[in-house]
Design a protein around this motif. Structure first.
Motif, short mmCIF file in Angstrom:
data_model
loop_
_atom_site.label_atom_id
_atom_site.label_comp_id
_atom_site.label_asym_id
_atom_site.label_seq_id
_atom_site.Cartn_x
_atom_site.Cartn_y
_atom_site.Cartn_z
N GLU A 132 42.68 29.57 38.61
CA GLU A 132 42.32 30.93 38.20
C GLU A 132 41.87 30.93 36.74
O GLU A 132 42.33 30.10 35.94
CB GLU A 132 43.51 31.88 38.39
CG GLU A 132 43.66 32.44 39.78
CD GLU A 132 42.56 33.43 40.16
OE1 GLU A 132 41.87 33.92 39.23
OE2 GLU A 132 42.40 33.70 41.35
N ASP A 133 41.00 31.85 36.40
CA ASP A 133 40.48 31.96 35.04
C ASP A 133 41.62 32.11 34.03
O ASP A 133 42.46 33.00 34.15
CB ASP A 133 39.54 33.17 34.95
CG ASP A 133 38.97 33.33 33.56
OD1 ASP A 133 38.01 32.62 33.23
OD2 ASP A 133 39.49 34.18 32.80
N ARG A 135 41.77 32.95 30.79
CA ARG A 135 41.82 34.16 29.97
C ARG A 135 42.35 35.34 30.79
O ARG A 135 43.17 36.12 30.31
CB ARG A 135 40.44 34.49 29.40
CG ARG A 135 40.45 35.71 28.48
CD ARG A 135 39.05 36.13 28.08
NE ARG A 135 38.38 35.12 27.28
CZ ARG A 135 38.56 34.96 25.97
NH1 ARG A 135 39.40 35.73 25.32
NH2 ARG A 135 37.89 34.03 25.32
N PHE A 136 41.86 35.48 32.02
CA PHE A 136 42.31 36.58 32.87
C PHE A 136 43.82 36.51 33.11
O PHE A 136 44.54 37.51 32.93
CB PHE A 136 41.56 36.54 34.21
CG PHE A 136 42.24 37.28 35.32
CD1 PHE A 136 42.47 38.64 35.24
CD2 PHE A 136 42.67 36.60 36.47
CE1 PHE A 136 43.11 39.33 36.27
CE2 PHE A 136 43.30 37.28 37.50
CZ PHE A 136 43.53 38.64 37.39
N THR A 140 46.50 39.11 31.23
CA THR A 140 47.25 40.00 32.11
C THR A 140 48.75 39.86 31.88
O THR A 140 49.48 40.85 31.85
CB THR A 140 46.90 39.70 33.58
OG1 THR A 140 45.49 39.83 33.77
CG2 THR A 140 47.61 40.67 34.52
N PHE A 253 42.01 44.85 38.60
CA PHE A 253 41.96 44.22 37.28
C PHE A 253 40.59 44.39 36.64
O PHE A 253 39.61 43.73 37.02
CB PHE A 253 42.31 42.74 37.40
CG PHE A 253 43.71 42.51 37.92
CD1 PHE A 253 44.81 42.65 37.10
CD2 PHE A 253 43.91 42.17 39.26
CE1 PHE A 253 46.10 42.45 37.57
CE2 PHE A 253 45.19 41.96 39.74
CZ PHE A 253 46.29 42.10 38.91
N ASN A 255 40.08 43.43 33.73
CA ASN A 255 39.99 42.34 32.74
C ASN A 255 39.68 41.01 33.41
O ASN A 255 39.93 39.95 32.86
CB ASN A 255 41.30 42.23 31.96
CG ASN A 255 42.50 41.94 32.84
OD1 ASN A 255 42.55 42.36 34.00
ND2 ASN A 255 43.50 41.25 32.31
N ARG A 256 39.12 41.03 34.61
CA ARG A 256 38.79 39.80 35.35
C ARG A 256 37.77 38.94 34.61
O ARG A 256 37.95 37.74 34.46
CB ARG A 256 38.25 40.17 36.73
CG ARG A 256 39.27 40.30 37.81
CD ARG A 256 39.66 38.95 38.34
NE ARG A 256 40.42 39.07 39.57
CZ ARG A 256 40.85 38.04 40.25
NH1 ARG A 256 40.59 36.82 39.84
NH2 ARG A 256 41.53 38.21 41.36
N ASP A 257 36.66 39.55 34.22
CA ASP A 257 35.62 38.80 33.52
C ASP A 257 34.75 39.77 32.74
O ASP A 257 34.94 40.99 32.79
CB ASP A 257 34.78 37.96 34.48
CG ASP A 257 34.06 38.80 35.52
OD1 ASP A 257 33.50 39.86 35.17
OD2 ASP A 257 34.06 38.41 36.71
N SER A 261 33.61 43.19 35.58
CA SER A 261 34.86 43.96 35.54
C SER A 261 34.94 44.76 34.24
O SER A 261 34.54 44.27 33.17
CB SER A 261 36.07 43.02 35.63
OG SER A 261 36.01 42.26 36.83
N ARG A 285 36.11 43.84 30.47
CA ARG A 285 37.24 42.91 30.41
C ARG A 285 38.46 43.52 29.72
O ARG A 285 39.00 42.99 28.75
CB ARG A 285 36.82 41.62 29.71
CG ARG A 285 37.75 40.47 30.01
CD ARG A 285 37.16 39.12 29.73
NE ARG A 285 37.87 38.12 30.54
CZ ARG A 285 37.42 36.91 30.80
NH1 ARG A 285 36.24 36.54 30.36
NH2 ARG A 285 38.12 36.08 31.53
N GLU A 339 36.39 46.06 39.40
CA GLU A 339 36.73 44.66 39.61
C GLU A 339 35.75 44.07 40.61
O GLU A 339 35.57 44.63 41.70
CB GLU A 339 38.16 44.50 40.12
CG GLU A 339 38.56 43.04 40.29
CD GLU A 339 39.98 42.87 40.85
OE1 GLU A 339 40.41 41.71 40.98
OE2 GLU A 339 40.64 43.88 41.17
#
Length: 611
Positions: A132-133, A135-136, A140, A253, A255-257, A261, A285, A339
């Motif tokens: 999973e990313d 930063r995301f 979170t 979310f 804040n996904r990318d 998002s 994000r 998202e």
């Protein structure tokens, strides 16, 4: 406890105002947007009714064991509906929930909200290991720890802000990824260092206990100072035993990318003027709580930016505006998250507006066929009772100290105080106060709800945050992005502590009586005392229906039906703004008003006068 799909949205007393609207939207979103089922949605969830708050309160501010069992059963049912599992350590994104308080009456920002419930070290590590990313996942988790600390453990946001400053982090959503682990460690240490009398210290890793603690923390926020002050400020006062419902909703979310998002707040009309223009504040994000709480450390983007950068989302929001306004028959305030390019409506409520904005927008809705004159008149009549002060027309003897962007159009006076603490001290002593916010990105929200805080000015701020919304609701003058007229910065930072700039002209007026005027967007000083009047007296001339009925009876309109009176009065509304502008020009003795314009205006006016 009841899932969204089976709740009755008419039971506002049980579900709370926020919960009832969510239930209504969840149940009708497929019908309202049958052509966009894959593009617009409301996240699923369930509601703990106000009866649960009473059980919690009667049980010594603890959830009874059988209630906790029922919550976990409802959570399991939500898992089945969403296809995600709470506490999943497989590396997939688990079921993560938001827990929001919502009373039967709207109290913006007064009751706690906790996002990202359902994360711990083990789950975060497994998600990262699964690819999973980074930063995301870490951002979170950072938010989860911070909000848990604020709402459950009662740690002031200022403590978290000081940690961010010490680490030298930049704008929200753009923290260096390598610094996020440092922030998690620092936040965890902060929680460990601030034990709570009811909860175990630190961030709770056991997920069922974490969820229980969060729900109890949000329930407890009903009796916290911000909520108590908000209830006292409402007329009539909201009773303490009303309690709050709790909404448990699956997270989406924003804040996904960076490219698919985002989160934001959407006012379907301008809250100050009523103009039919979208007010949208958003950021890519990011999670929505930072925008509505006013704690965002990032430049918010506006409607035009969304139209240019995400034209598909912008068009979907405008479609949501048209269909939701037609359903609600009034302007709306909506929180949303995007998202993976899918729009999620998180909350919808009536838009808080100034009186002038209410009049303009409701007549526009009549013209657009979204409501009728009777409903418009009822809403306007309610707004008529909203007390609003303005500066007297002839008042010109004042000195402008600062200018800002006005969110409301009212005016008031009080002693200028720098910082919430000093302002509340003066207010508790019985003084009327104008508050200049000391710190950016959030102080306590108690101030805007205190009846003695007569106006607020700040060097930062946003239009759609809870404090701004509350200022509109209470008709308090509220200026954001305030700058001194002498171009000196109002606030300077020394040793990470914000102080009033002694070189600023404004510095010499702290502790003195000043005024804020939302019509002009100014903070001013005057030696005069009788400078305010109640706008209600101006309102009476064109919206007090009972007064009009009495006058019409005297002069020969008693034979008209009520609806005919409304229709006639509506025609007057269409001319009113033009007449008011002419009146201002005549009062100023402006010589350039064309004679034929005056004759036409008078001729139109005379058509309404009985023979």
């Amino acid at each position: 406890m009841v899932p969204f799909a089976h709740a009755d949205p008419a039971q506002v007393g049980k579900l709370g105002a926020k919960g009832a609207k969510l239930v209504e939207d969840f149940q009708h979103v497929r019908e309202v947007f049958s052509d966009l089922q894959d593009g617009i949605a409301v996240p699923d969830g369930f509601i703990l009714t106000t009866d649960i708050w009473r059980q919690y309160h009667e049980n010594g501010d603890r959830l009874p064991a059988e209630v906790v069992t029922h919550i976990l059963e409802e959570l399991q049912a939500l898992e089945e509906r969403t296809g995600r599992r709470f506490g999943d350590v497989s590396g997939r994104v688990p079921l993560v929930v938001a827990v929001r308080g919502g009373a039967p009456v709207s109290l913006p920002g007064a009751i706690g909200t906790v996002l990202n419930v359902g994360l711990n070290d083990d789950i975060v590590d497994k998600m990262l290991a699964a690819g999973e990313d980074r930063r995301f996942v870490l951002s979170t988790y950072v938010n989860a720890i911070r909000i848990y600390g604020e709402v459950v453990l009662d740690i002031p946001y200022q403590y978290f802000y000081e940690v961010i400053q010490k680490l030298g982090l930049g704008e929200e959503g753009s923290y260096p990824v390598e610094k996020l682990n440092d922030l998690i460690v620092a936040y965890r240490s902060l929680l460990d260092a601030n034990p709570h009398p009811r909860f175990h210290g630190g961030f709770e890793m056991d997920l069922p206990r974490q969820l229980t603690n969060v729900i109890e923390g949000v329930l407890a926020s009903w009796m916290a100072p911000t909520a108590m002050e908000a209830r006292r400020s409402r007329q009539p006062k909201v009773p303490d035993d009303m309690g709050t419902a709790i909404i448990v909703q699956s997270m989406v979310f924003g804040n996904r990318d960076e490219y698919n998002s985002l989160s934001g707040v959407f006012f379907t009309r301008n809250q100050r003027t009523g103009a039919n223009e979208p007010v949208i504040e958003w950021a890519p994000r990011i999670q929505c709580d930072k925008i509505v709480s006013g704690k965002i450390r990032k430049q918010l983007r506006q409607a035009a930016d969304l139209e240019n950068g995400f034209p598909d989302i912008y068009q979907r929001l405008l479609l949501a505006k048209e269909r939701f306004e037609a359903r609600a028959k009034r302007p709306l305030d909506m929180e949303f998250t995007v998202e993976h390019r899918k729009l999620y409506i998180l909350q919808r409520r009536p838009l808080r507006m100034t009186f002038n904005a209410t009049v303009r927008s409701m007549w526009d809705l009549v013209d657009e066929g979204k409501t009728n004159i009777q409903i418009a008149s009822l809403i306007i009549n309610t707004a008529l009772e909203q007390p609003e002060k303005v500066l007297r027309d002839a008042f010109t003897d004042y000195q402008v100290l600062a200018r800002g962007e006005p969110i409301t159009d009212s005016a008031d006076t009080g002693i200028l105080a720098f910082g919430t603490e000093d302002a509340l001290d003066l207010a508790r002593e019985g003084h009327d106060v104008i508050l200049l916010r000391r710190r950016p990105y959030g102080e306590t929200d108690v101030a805007v709800n205190h009846p003695r805080i007569r106006g607020i000015i700040r060097c930062d701020g946003n239009t759609t945050g809870h404090e701004a919304v509350s200022a509109v609701a209470y008709s308090k003058p509220y200026l954001i992005n305030v700058r001194s007229v002498d171009d000196e910065p109002l606030i300077i930072w020394t040793d990470e502590d914000p102080r009033l700039n002694p070189a600023s002209q404004l510095a010499g007026f702290v502790g003195k009586s000043v005024f804020v005027d939302g019509e002009r967007g100014i903070l001013g000083f005057t030696e005069a005392t009788d400078i305010l009047e109640d706008r209600k007296f101006r309102k009476k001339q064109y919206v007090d229906w009972e007064y009009l009925w009495e006058q019409f009876s005297v002069i020969g309109y008693e034979s008209l039906e009520y609806r005919e009176l409304l229709d006639l009065h509506y025609q007057w509304e269409l001319e009113l703004e033009h007449y008011q502008q002419l009146e201002k020009q005549l009062r100023k003795e402006e010589p350039h008003i064309p004679r034929d314009q005056l004759i036409t205006a008078m001729a139109t006016y005379l058509t309404y006068v009985p023979r």
